[in-house]
Motif scaffolding. Sequence first.
Motif, PDB file in Angstrom:
ATOM      1  N   THR A 137       9.077   9.480   5.887  1.00  0.00           N
ATOM      2  CA  THR A 137       8.065  10.403   5.089  1.00  0.00           C
ATOM      3  C   THR A 137       6.674   8.937   4.885  1.00  0.00           C
ATOM      4  O   THR A 137       7.210   7.956   4.616  1.00  0.00           O
ATOM      5  CB  THR A 137       8.242  10.681   3.589  1.00  0.00           C
ATOM      6  OG1 THR A 137       9.226  11.616   3.885  1.00  0.00           O
ATOM      7  CG2 THR A 137       6.903  11.301   3.203  1.00  0.00           C
ATOM      8  N   GLY A 139       3.895   7.799   3.113  1.00  0.00           N
ATOM      9  CA  GLY A 139       3.164   7.958   1.584  1.00  0.00           C
ATOM     10  C   GLY A 139       1.903   6.891   1.405  1.00  0.00           C
ATOM     11  O   GLY A 139       1.590   6.254   2.130  1.00  0.00           O
ATOM     12  N   ASP A 140       1.482   6.935   0.151  1.00  0.00           N
ATOM     13  CA  ASP A 140       0.266   6.052  -0.357  1.00  0.00           C
ATOM     14  C   ASP A 140       1.019   5.068  -1.083  1.00  0.00           C
ATOM     15  O   ASP A 140       1.932   5.014  -2.020  1.00  0.00           O
ATOM     16  CB  ASP A 140      -0.483   6.995  -1.087  1.00  0.00           C
ATOM     17  CG  ASP A 140      -1.816   6.199  -1.492  1.00  0.00           C
ATOM     18  OD1 ASP A 140      -1.734   4.979  -1.391  1.00  0.00           O
ATOM     19  OD2 ASP A 140      -2.837   6.823  -2.147  1.00  0.00           O
ATOM     20  N   THR A 146      -0.706   2.736   3.560  1.00  0.00           N
ATOM     21  CA  THR A 146       0.312   3.700   3.359  1.00  0.00           C
ATOM     22  C   THR A 146       1.507   2.955   3.718  1.00  0.00           C
ATOM     23  O   THR A 146       1.820   1.732   3.968  1.00  0.00           O
ATOM     24  CB  THR A 146       0.304   4.462   4.787  1.00  0.00           C
ATOM     25  OG1 THR A 146       0.094   3.681   5.995  1.00  0.00           O
ATOM     26  CG2 THR A 146      -1.135   5.384   4.724  1.00  0.00           C
TER      27      THR A 146
END
Length: 668
Positions: A137, A139-140, A146
Amino acid sequence: VSHMASPIQATGLGSNLDVQGLVSKLMEVEKAPLTKLTQNQAAVTLKISAYATFKGSASSLQASLAGLQQVAAYSAAKATLGDTAVASASAQSGADPGVHSLEVTSLAVAQRLKTGTTFTKTTDTVGTGTLTLDFGTVGDDGMGGTTFTVNPERATQNITIDTAHSSLAGVRDAINAAKAGVSASIVNDGSGNRLVLSSNSTGTSNSIRLRVTDNDGDGADAAGLSKLAYDPATGGAANMLQAVAPVDAQFKLDGLEIVKASNTVTDVLEGTTINLLKTNVNAPTTLTIASDTSGIKTSIDAFVKAYNEMIDGVKKLTGYDAASKTAGTLQGEPAIRSLAGQIRATMSSIVTGATGGFNSLAQVGVTFDAEGKLSVKASKLDTALKDNPSAVQALFATGAKIDDSLIKFSSSTSSTFGGTYAMNISALATQGYAVGSGTAALTIDGTNDILNVKVNGVSTSVTLAHATYNDASALAAEVQTRLNGASALSSKSIKVSVTQNAGVLTLTSNNYGSGSTILFEGGSAKDSLFGMSPTLTDGVDVAGSIGGNIATGSGQTLKASNGLAVSVLGGATGDRGNIIFSRGIAVQLDNLLSKALGDKGSIASSTHALEAQTKDLDAQKVRINASLAEKEERYLKQFNSLDSLISNQQSTLAYLSQQLTALNNSNK
């Protein structure tokens, strides 16, 4: 006589005696036992054929029992959609019935990547090295960048690109041959040829990370195999471009908002699989789950038909037709009547251990008529299947009612009799695991990247990705995916789980029982990940008793000496209630017919006896034919001698007559 060869010819020429006729008449009398023997043999052969006919009808009856023994058929369910364009659905046995509202907001989409550079020809060289494929995944990181978090349920895959596959087409073929979870294709977009990678799984948790070990020494530049590098995390090489972003499926079921990685949803409604096909925002459709008894009713009808056809055959083969005054071919043969009686007795019996109120066929509408045939009262059967399908199951197939929800019925054998069995668990099954003796180092480089471990007795070695991991959870996910991606383990269906607690890693085998073990066999990463002296604990098998007798444990399965086996999934030790087990009528009939129709069964024994009788009659015929040949030869010799004697006497008489005549003439 034409069937007997004799060197003696029956002439009768001297005396005009009909030697051949006399011998033929005598042989007709002598052949009477042979004729009787041939008739007996024909009758025996007819009986053998009749037994084969009966065996065929009994085998058809046994074949009809298969559907009745399918436990899932009694609680089968079906799913229907109001709008079949929005979704399709299927319901497994035992699915909860109900009517639901379904509204699809978005469909799940798989990620697609394309090379940032184009190739003039598909034969152009890309490079050689190794592609390391991860799924996870994006993500931030909270700072405008990221992160990429590995999906621990999907194993890391390594794909080797050798010189034979160094071209654009060769790379495509190598990726597809690896079956690593992505599909590769070459697309000419007008500007040139690009390699396109498509994730085989939809959803944001299946985003692609592709790291390159390039044989040119640099896995991040845009030269050689590095053209395929793609790391969505900030700071990672991303020489491929995202052509299609991954999307999760989003839908509402009965007003509840649900997000899933796949358009195929299996864990929202128990026992029901939903395949999302199209969005229908603000226009919900209905999803109906209902019981489906059509399959088991068809099986019951087939069973009744097969039984009635067998009974008709038994009556014809063993009975007496008063109108034609003829007896059945097998009248007086005990094997068939005995087996038919046992079948009838089994079908009329009370099923021990059957729960839910049904322990006889009559209670569900299956009854005998005056001729001994079965009939089905459809309304009564429909009600029984609707109100209590598990009770109908226990009547026909095997049934197991267990007091404890954490104990599941596994299997039984023909030695398992119906009844109530008390269960006592003295030890629960456990998994083998290893706990680190210190916190794991988060930086993995060339000095601590190799882990050698033996899981469940199978050794493997993995190389971890070089990185400084954000936390121990990310490191645990890396170790887990690497081990689960190792072919030595995956080829034997061995999986592990890696977790962390306060930075300390725990490696656990997903198997249960004494065969579940973890053993470190060295490697530069062992001390960095698990410390100098990790604690190793082997798994243990479940232990306990069933029906008061010590049972054998294997993993989570506990098996009694009579073949009754259960799976103990958890709970406490001590008394765990009862299991009420029943062997239904279909199971009992199947066992009965298997024995009777087997090589050592009553039907085979009777048939073998008749076949032996046929062989004996053949031997008798050979002996009688030989005796008849001897008698015919003797008769021919005797009558030819008689013919010669009579001929001589006639010659003497003629001579004497001539002499007397001459003497009389001389006297005159």
